[in-house]
Design a protein around this motif. Sequence first.
Motif: not given
Length: 314
Positions: A54-80
Amino acid sequence: MLEIKTPKTRRAKRVIEKRAPKLVENGKKTLILHGTKTSNVLNAVLTEIYHLKKDNSVKYTRRNDNIRPFESGGETSLEFFSLKTDCSLFVFGSHSKKRPDNLVLGRTYDHHIYDLVEVGVENFKSMKSFSYDKKMAPQIGSKPFFVFIGEGFEGVEELKHLKEILLDLFRGEVVANLNLAGLDRVFVCTAVSSNKVFLTHCALRLKKSGTVVPRMELVEVGPSMDLVVRRHRLPDDNLRKEAMKSAPELAPKKVKNVSRDAIQGKFGKIYIPDQQVGETALPYKAKGLKRERREAKMKGEANKQVVKKPKQDS
């Protein structure tokens, strides 16, 4: 050409200076995200990981449809999101029929994907399912121990990679000195098979042992779960070398004629010039030398008297 935006307010300048490269970097922050669909088990896992960090983390609760880390192009939102929150670690949870209760653990370098490990969560037990004295609960900001049991962490590539990411994820900020009172918990990781790891979180109780070193007891406080490794992606060799670079100012200065050994520790060679003992001034003169010099002086005066010729009258 890309447009370069410069900060116009003092607050924006402070933010940019805070994120600028430093000789000693700040502690790594963790970004926690939800996928398109998550199960109740996965929601509980992400929430408890957030409480542990909790002292060094950020948590988002909203759903993210565009994040697919293992697929090409699916990591853009994650990097943002990594750039926006200045986080270099991330935990992404998703649930599907093909990969139920799926967790993706990863690291970023320069806010780009560095490496990934995908695990499935099984036999999850939350903190609420354990009964213990609440006074023993680990404090926020304390440093944990890590115990890795099993040969798989040394011989299996997937488990070695998972070990590195778990250490980065839960160890917190790197410090030079530790207080024994601040070590109040331990993460125990047991390699059950070549692709399965049992992870549990325990509190430490320090008891009297009759010596300086106290006796320690482990009390399981949760969470605990089985992590089944599904996919993993290692970084490129060139990217690894670039990420492992350190500033030359932090390199230890070499001391001449000093070396270290695992058994003997630190030892070195000292140069001592040749000592001319005959020319060394003595702090006192022996009485025997005084007597010899006195006798030699008397003998010399006697010889002078014998050799001296009498004067002749003119």
